[in-house]
Design an enzyme around this catalytic site. Structure first.
Site, short mmCIF file in Angstrom:
data_model
loop_
_atom_site.label_atom_id
_atom_site.label_comp_id
_atom_site.label_asym_id
_atom_site.label_seq_id
_atom_site.Cartn_x
_atom_site.Cartn_y
_atom_site.Cartn_z
N TYR A 21 0.81 -1.21 0.00
CA TYR A 21 0.00 0.00 0.00
C TYR A 21 0.85 1.27 0.00
O TYR A 21 0.65 2.17 0.81
CB TYR A 21 -0.95 0.02 1.22
CG TYR A 21 -1.65 -1.30 1.45
CD1 TYR A 21 -2.65 -1.72 0.60
CD2 TYR A 21 -1.28 -2.13 2.50
CE1 TYR A 21 -3.29 -2.95 0.78
CE2 TYR A 21 -1.90 -3.35 2.69
CZ TYR A 21 -2.89 -3.75 1.82
OH TYR A 21 -3.51 -4.96 2.02
N TYR A 149 -12.25 -7.39 6.28
CA TYR A 149 -11.09 -7.44 5.39
C TYR A 149 -10.82 -8.89 5.04
O TYR A 149 -10.70 -9.74 5.94
CB TYR A 149 -9.84 -6.83 6.04
CG TYR A 149 -8.63 -7.01 5.15
CD1 TYR A 149 -8.43 -6.16 4.05
CD2 TYR A 149 -7.74 -8.05 5.34
CE1 TYR A 149 -7.35 -6.35 3.20
CE2 TYR A 149 -6.66 -8.25 4.48
CZ TYR A 149 -6.48 -7.41 3.41
OH TYR A 149 -5.44 -7.60 2.55
N ASP A 251 -13.39 -16.66 7.97
CA ASP A 251 -12.03 -16.29 7.59
C ASP A 251 -11.25 -16.05 8.88
O ASP A 251 -11.33 -14.98 9.48
CB ASP A 251 -12.08 -15.03 6.71
CG ASP A 251 -10.69 -14.52 6.35
OD1 ASP A 251 -9.70 -15.05 6.87
OD2 ASP A 251 -10.61 -13.57 5.54
N LYS A 278 -1.70 -16.69 7.78
CA LYS A 278 -0.85 -15.89 8.68
C LYS A 278 -0.03 -16.72 9.67
O LYS A 278 1.09 -17.08 9.36
CB LYS A 278 -1.69 -14.82 9.36
CG LYS A 278 -2.09 -13.72 8.36
CD LYS A 278 -2.57 -12.45 9.02
CE LYS A 278 -2.53 -11.27 8.08
NZ LYS A 278 -3.78 -10.98 7.38
C1 LIG Z 1 -4.29 -11.03 6.04
C2 LIG Z 1 -5.66 -11.48 5.80
C3 LIG Z 1 -6.06 -12.01 4.56
C4 LIG Z 1 -5.13 -12.07 3.36
O1 LIG Z 1 -4.04 -12.89 3.58
P1 LIG Z 1 -2.72 -12.70 2.64
O2 LIG Z 1 -1.83 -13.82 3.07
O3 LIG Z 1 -2.17 -11.35 2.98
O4 LIG Z 1 -3.16 -12.80 1.24
C5 LIG Z 1 -7.36 -12.46 4.43
N1 LIG Z 1 -8.22 -12.40 5.47
C6 LIG Z 1 -7.87 -11.92 6.66
C7 LIG Z 1 -8.87 -11.91 7.77
C8 LIG Z 1 -6.59 -11.43 6.88
O5 LIG Z 1 -6.25 -10.91 8.07
#
Ligand SMILES: *Cc1c(COP(=O)(O)O)cnc(C)c1O
Length: 428
Positions: A21, A149, A251, A278
């Site tokens: 970004y 997000y 997610d 992550k």
């Molecule tokens: C970081 C994140 C993503 C994206 O993961 P990347 O490995 O950066 O592509 C998707 N959903 C959530 C909730 C996240 O925190």
């Protein structure tokens, strides 16, 4: 590293490398890291700073953990990667075994993806293919809530908050999804939660015939605003999905592996599809996973493709799988619950006085996450510099100064972290 060598590295970086970004023409300053160990980063100017970000939620065991280093080097001594099409290997199978075991009962079919965004893409694709497979091809939209997000690729952006995902700029290019209100804050009064619930249920009912799935970050919205919300909302999501035949996607790319105090929030309410990423590899390598039920897998097989139409080149990367298994073993062998509680308590106690500080709108903590929300956009450069001067690495965004440190962060370093947050708030 000599000062001139460091300056040369930074000069090339500034001229040629994009950072997340940022602008290539007017790049924001970056700091040069030359080493990292435990909960600390070493900068080229010799400073050692406490990492309040755990490299964006991922380095839960800190840096250079001997068990994780060993997992990588041992696997590199066998092979680092082979294609997953038509081949398999023990690191992938061992990781699959662990993911089936540590995620809630019923989640048992694993797709190994190469990043969080790809995992969300795969989950959305699975939801769409499932609906086709069970004879509802008209269900092509996703239901979600404002403030979320889910990653930076186009379909992920489409379910990310419309402002955060810059939907106005992408009008005509992004799939049009259905957005409910953001859930109320954690600890909100029952009548406020009930009002949100009524609105969300009505929205779902209105659009039911066109909805394939419901995708949310459970319990804590991360990059969309560090917003914890009541568990009651998770049950509403499950009930709405069941009532209208939606595939429920949680997610947990940010929340997974203990960060909120639950190993997975999905233990509280179980979704049909769980995305993790992550912290999956302890921050060592890029890897994510989509874990789903036999029912979803069977539904997908009934679609015209008959298979999951996804297969990244680096699917099931052996190095990443090996270190992920080692990270999960390390987590389960240790007392992560106590560490998360300890960190949460220290952050809650340390940040509480900031409630009275000028410019502060809110202070909130959940699990090993501490958040200070300002009443104005953070001056990121000033806040970052002030935190560094206090010996702490932070990456504030929007109106938020926050931390989710590695679980191994010592009490002494947590003290420093709290002071760094206070300095960033005062400067930002
Ligand atoms: C970081 C994140 C993503 C994206 O993961 P990347 O490995 O950066 O592509 C998707 N959903 C959530 C909730 C996240 O925190």
């Amino acid at each position: 590293m000599s000062l001139t060598a460091a300056a040369e590295v930074l000069a090339f970086d500034r001229e040629h490398l994009w950072h997340p970004y940022t602008s290539m023409t007017e790049p924001a300053p970056v700091r040069l890291v030359t080493g990292a160990e435990g909960a600390r980063l070493r900068l080229a100017d010799g400073r050692e700073v406490v990492d309040g970000m755990a490299s964006w939620w991922s380095a839960i065991h800190g840096y250079r953990h001997p068990a994780l280093d060993r997992a990588v080097t041992e696997q590199a001594g066998r092979f680092s990667h082979v294609m997953f099409g038509g081949l398999t290997h023990e690191p992938a199978v061992e990781l699959g075994r662990r993911l089936v075991e540590v995620t809630p009962a019923g989640l048992e079919k694993v797709f190994l993806a190469d990043s969080g965004s790809v995992a969300v893409e795969v989950a959305l694709k699975m939801a769409l293919q499932y609906q086709r497979g069970v004879g509802r091809p008209g269900r092509t939209r996703m239901l979600t809530v404002l403030g979320g997000y889910h990653g930076d690729t186009f379909d992920c952006m489409s379910v990310t908050d419309p402002v955060g995902g810059m939907h106005a700029m992408w009008r005509g290019l992004l799939p049009q999804q259905v957005f409910g209100e953001r859930p109320p804050s954690y600890g909100a009064p029952a009548d406020e939660v009930a009002r949100w619930e009524a609105g969300f249920r009505a929205l779902a009912a209105e659009h039911a015939g066109e909805l394939a799935g419901l995708v949310v970050e459970p319990l804590l919205q991360g990059a969309g605003g560090m917003h914890p919300y009541p568990e009651r909302c998770l049950r509403v999501f499950r009930e709405v999905a069941d009532e209208h035949g939606l595939v429920l996607v949680f997610d947990e790319i940010a929340t997974g592996f203990g960060r909120t105090g639950h190993l997975f929030v999905s233990e509280v309410v179980t979704p049909d599809i769980l995305c993790v990423g992550k912290a999956l590899t302890g921050g060592y390598l890029t890897l994510a996973a989509v874990v789903t039920t036999a029912a979803v897998a069977h539904g997908i097989s009934g679609s015209e493709a008959g298979v999951v139409m996804h297969g990244p080149t680096f699917m099931g990367n052996a190095l990443a799988c090996a270190v992920a298994s080692a990270s999960i073993d390390l987590l389960l062998a240790g007392d992560w619950r106590a560490d998360v509680r300890r960190i949460g308590d220290r952050l809650a106690d340390g940040l509480a006085p900031l409630r009275e500080a000028p410019g502060v709108a809110d202070v909130r903590t959940l699990g090993a996450v501490g958040v200070v929300q300002l009443d104005h956009p953070v001056d990121v450069a000033a806040a970052t510099e002030a935190a560094l001067a206090a010996g702490v690495w932070l990456r504030p965004f929007r109106d938020l100064v926050y931390a989710m440190p590695p679980y191994v962060t010592s009490d002494e370093d947590l003290g420093r972290l709290v002071a760094g947050i206070a300095a960033a708030v005062a400067a930002g």
